[in-house]
Design a protein around this motif. Structure first.
Motif, short mmCIF file in Angstrom:
data_model
loop_
_atom_site.label_atom_id
_atom_site.label_comp_id
_atom_site.label_asym_id
_atom_site.label_seq_id
_atom_site.Cartn_x
_atom_site.Cartn_y
_atom_site.Cartn_z
N VAL A 69 0.83 -1.21 0.00
CA VAL A 69 0.00 0.00 0.00
C VAL A 69 0.87 1.26 0.00
N TRP A 70 1.85 1.32 0.90
CA TRP A 70 2.71 2.50 0.95
C TRP A 70 3.65 2.54 -0.25
N GLY A 71 4.02 1.38 -0.77
CA GLY A 71 4.82 1.35 -2.00
C GLY A 71 4.06 1.98 -3.15
N HIS A 72 2.75 1.68 -3.21
CA HIS A 72 1.90 2.27 -4.25
C HIS A 72 1.82 3.79 -4.08
N GLN A 73 1.65 4.27 -2.84
CA GLN A 73 1.57 5.70 -2.58
C GLN A 73 2.88 6.40 -2.97
N TYR A 74 3.99 5.75 -2.66
CA TYR A 74 5.30 6.33 -2.97
C TYR A 74 5.46 6.48 -4.49
N LYS A 75 5.12 5.42 -5.22
CA LYS A 75 5.28 5.44 -6.67
C LYS A 75 4.31 6.42 -7.33
N ARG A 80 9.35 9.78 -10.65
CA ARG A 80 10.71 9.91 -11.21
C ARG A 80 11.73 9.06 -10.44
N LEU A 81 11.41 8.74 -9.18
CA LEU A 81 12.37 8.02 -8.35
C LEU A 81 12.32 6.50 -8.56
N GLN A 82 11.38 6.02 -9.36
CA GLN A 82 11.22 4.57 -9.50
C GLN A 82 12.45 3.89 -10.11
N LYS A 83 13.16 4.61 -10.96
CA LYS A 83 14.32 4.01 -11.62
C LYS A 83 15.45 3.69 -10.64
N LEU A 84 15.38 4.25 -9.41
CA LEU A 84 16.43 4.03 -8.43
C LEU A 84 16.21 2.77 -7.59
N TYR A 85 15.06 2.14 -7.77
CA TYR A 85 14.74 0.95 -6.97
C TYR A 85 14.72 -0.30 -7.84
N ARG A 86 15.28 -1.38 -7.30
CA ARG A 86 15.26 -2.67 -8.01
C ARG A 86 13.95 -3.39 -7.73
N TYR A 91 11.63 -3.13 0.21
CA TYR A 91 11.97 -1.85 0.83
C TYR A 91 10.93 -1.51 1.89
N ASP A 92 11.36 -0.75 2.87
CA ASP A 92 10.43 -0.22 3.87
C ASP A 92 9.83 1.04 3.27
N TRP A 93 8.71 0.87 2.55
CA TRP A 93 8.15 1.97 1.79
C TRP A 93 7.59 3.08 2.66
N LEU A 94 7.11 2.75 3.84
CA LEU A 94 6.62 3.80 4.74
C LEU A 94 7.79 4.68 5.18
N LYS A 95 8.93 4.06 5.49
CA LYS A 95 10.11 4.82 5.88
C LYS A 95 10.61 5.68 4.72
N GLU A 96 10.61 5.10 3.50
CA GLU A 96 11.02 5.86 2.32
C GLU A 96 10.09 7.05 2.10
N PHE A 97 8.79 6.81 2.29
CA PHE A 97 7.80 7.88 2.10
C PHE A 97 8.03 9.00 3.10
N LYS A 98 8.22 8.63 4.36
CA LYS A 98 8.40 9.64 5.42
C LYS A 98 9.67 10.46 5.18
N THR A 99 10.75 9.78 4.80
CA THR A 99 12.01 10.49 4.56
C THR A 99 11.87 11.46 3.40
N PRO A 142 19.00 10.88 1.32
CA PRO A 142 19.69 10.65 0.05
C PRO A 142 19.65 11.91 -0.83
N GLU A 143 20.73 12.14 -1.55
CA GLU A 143 20.85 13.33 -2.39
C GLU A 143 19.76 13.37 -3.46
N HIS A 144 19.38 12.19 -3.98
CA HIS A 144 18.38 12.17 -5.05
C HIS A 144 17.01 12.61 -4.56
N PHE A 145 16.74 12.50 -3.25
CA PHE A 145 15.48 13.01 -2.72
C PHE A 145 15.43 14.54 -2.85
N CYS A 146 16.54 15.18 -2.47
CA CYS A 146 16.62 16.64 -2.56
C CYS A 146 16.45 17.09 -4.00
#
Length: 630
Positions: A69-75, A80-86, A91-99, A142-146
């Motif tokens: 669910v949170w992976g879907h929200q993140y994507k 644009r960030l999808q290319k950075l994930y395999r 992944y902890d998508w909730l943590k990625e979303f919060k960061t 991560p720099e790519h977030f900025c």
């Protein structure tokens, strides 16, 4: 309730439930997979998911369990960030979303704060980051977030959030340049044989064009395409040529066939040529522009030519020849004799020259040392030196200053102890009135390297310290109120889009003075005395469509009959929005001209009504339509 609604639409059998609570109870009995499917409906955003997860433990577990669910929200929010994930990794998508969300909020706050503190002076983005961006870096995100957040700001509605975009662009420019500098330093630390000229040229290109999409991979693909064309040409001439396979070509005659094929494809088929008409255009030095425009100067074309030859098994060496960069091709296995080499002029369509003919090319005699091969580092210094000289030749505008700053940064990264360019960098920063603390660091370094520069260094140190002291006690902004008696002659206001009656250019007003405030020398040079009212009339600071800033007399300006956007790089520094008929001042400009926005809106309204009247779309009021009182 949103979840119930979505489910009811998808599954009408449950739509008869009368209460949201009842529906929720039914939902909790559904399989986890089906609940995840419902929670991934596009109409639900991250706030909805957070609310749903608070309803009960069952829904909380579904929202946070597998991460789907949170992976879907993140994507959904940051595609644009999808290319950075395999795809195969978890992944902890909730943590990625919060960061990522935290970075979003922090950058928004930082960009807003920059406008408030740097509006009154030339923004030095290095200083901005030193003072403001440290808090973002301290997040450890991560720099790519900025970068992604800055791109999100830049890609939003082009007419709105102009000030936010203005500073976001500067921060992105700085961030990418810092990334390139790190890559360049790592590149210079490699053994010389691993330093390929093409990669170095790409790094120079990326640093000077950080907002362009320039990558070694994309340029390599284009060069591979040219290589394939040369091989195709070569196959017709010699089907068994070793260049068609991998490996070095040793035989001199076979090498000659490669050079001839390369010249035929590059200059005859693809029409590459030296740019003689616009030689000092910086685009000639940027490798991605050389490939795109198929033109360049001797050094950039030599990098392309040398790279292609290497891919085809022929080793060519760069030669730092005066006034005209060349390549050399040895006619023996090894030799130190300059007459054992053929010199290739990539600027001159691959023409092959003897050592004597090289002197004819530049019309002067040179010593043997100028015919020797140079390292990639020396090649990059010459390439950057060319850009530096173009910056010096510039017209003293923002564009030439930026090129000068960028090329100095690159040069001093490659050759950090060059006193001449360190002093030039210190003088440039001092002249622009930016980053005085950096100026002091540079001057201290110069003094340690060369004590004989004490006179020049001492002068700059003294005045830089005065500048720093002045900054510690900033003056209050000059507030100009239209209602003040001394401003009674000022007809126009900031944000109005104007046309110059004599020169015909379009512009927007970002400041004004009740009379000309320039020096007497400027007034004489610009022949202000020839104006009807001379210097004793209001003058306006305007941003012009061509990218320049000008100071125009009131009698030479008139409101534009058909207002249009002004494509000036500094628009966002002063305005927050283009409203279709005028620009809306940002908070900082409104502080300095607190009564102007009302005046601008009034002027625009009058012009709009006058336009409707003239076009017949608005009837003038007549006596027949007057309202009669009781």
């Amino acid at each position: 309730k949103i979840v119930c609604y979505v489910f009811a639409v998808a599954h009408p059998v449950l739509a008869t439930a009368e209460e949201g609570v009842a529906s929720t109870m039914i939902l909790t009995d559904l399989p986890t997979e089906l609940l995840e499917y419902i929670l991934c409906f596009p109409i639900l955003n991250h706030i909805d998911i957070s609310n749903v997860s608070c309803c009960c433990k069952r829904l909380h577990d579904v929202c946070h369990g597998s991460g789907k669910v949170w992976g879907h929200q993140y994507k959904l929010r940051w595609p644009r960030l999808q290319k950075l994930y395999r795809q195969n990794e978890s992944y902890d998508w909730l943590k990625e979303f919060k960061t990522r969300h935290m970075v979003c909020l922090q950058i928004q706050r930082t960009v807003v704060s920059i406008s408030k503190r740097f509006f009154a002076e030339v923004p030095c983005i290095g200083q901005v980051l030193g003072d403001s961006f440290a808090e973002i870096e301290s997040l450890g995100a991560p720099e790519h977030f900025c970068e992604d957040e800055l791109l999100s700001i830049l890609n939003s509605d082009r007419r709105k959030r102009l000030t936010l975009k203005y500073y976001a662009k500067k921060i992105l420019y700085f961030l990418r340049q810092q990334k390139v500098l790190r890559s360049l330093k790592a590149f210079l630390e490699r053994p010389p044989e691993e330093q390929l000229a093409l990669e170095g040229a790409v790094l120079v290109d990326q640093y000077c064009n950080p907002l362009a999409d320039v990558t070694l991979e994309s340029i390599s693909v284009q060069i591979d395409d040219i290589t394939d064309k040369v091989k195709k040409y070569l196959r017709v001439k010699n089907a068994s040529h070793p260049s068609l396979r991998t490996g070095q070509v040793e035989d001199l005659e076979l090498q000659r066939q490669v050079i001839c094929a390369l010249n035929a494809v590059l200059y005859d088929q693809l029409q590459y040529k030296g740019n003689e008409c616009d030689y000092y255009n910086p685009l000639n030095s940027y490798i991605h522009q050389v490939v795109l425009r198929r033109t360049g100067i001797p050094i950039s074309l030599s990098v392309l030519y040398m790279t292609l030859a290497r891919k085809l098994g022929v080793l060519l060496e760069p030669v730092n020849f005066p006034n005209h960069f060349l390549l050399r091709w040895c006619q023996r296995q090894t030799s130190d004799d300059i007459y054992d080499y053929i010199y290739v002029d990539a600027f001159g369509k691959g023409k092959q020259l003897t050592a004597r003919e090289c002197e004819y090319l530049i019309r002067q005699q040179v010593t043997a040392e100028y015919y020797g091969s140079i390292s990639t580092t020396e090649l990059l210094l010459r390439m950057v030196g060319n850009l530096l000289n173009i910056g010096k030749r510039g017209e003293g505008n923002e564009k030439s200053y930026q090129l000068l700053r960028d090329s100095l940064d690159l040069y001093l990264t490659i050759d950090p102890d060059n006193v001449q360019y360190l002093l030039l960098q210190a003088r440039l920063y001092f002249h622009l009135g930016i980053w005085p603390e950096k100026v002091l660091d540079i001057l201290q370094h110069i003094q340690a390297l060369d004590p004989s520069q004490h006179g020049a260094v001492g002068y700059l140190v003294q005045h830089t310290l005065e500048h720093i002291q002045h900054k510690r006690h900033p003056m209050e902004p000059d507030v100009k109120r239209r209602s003040a008696p001394e401003h009674s002659q000022v007809q126009y206001s900031v944000g109005l889009i104007m046309k110059h009656k004599r020169s015909g250019y379009n512009c927007v007003i970002y400041g004004w003075d009740p009379k000309c405030m320039m020096s007497q020398e400027w007034i004489t040079t610009m022949r202000v005395h020839q104006l009807t009212s001379g210097a004793n009339q209001p003058f306006y600071n305007v941003l012009v469509q061509d990218g320049t800033c000008r100071y125009a007399a009131q009698e030479n300006l008139e409101p534009h009959s058909a207002p249009l956007e002004i494509a000036h790089p500094e628009v966002g520094r002063y305005f927050s929005e283009f409203a279709g008929t005028h620009y809306v001042s940002n908070e900082e400009l409104q502080t300095r001209y607190p009564e102007d926005m009302v005046e601008t809106q009034s002027t625009v309204q009058e012009l709009y009504e006058a336009h409707l009247l003239s076009s017949g779309h608005l009837a003038e009021p007549s006596a027949d339509h007057q309202t009669v009182g009781p």
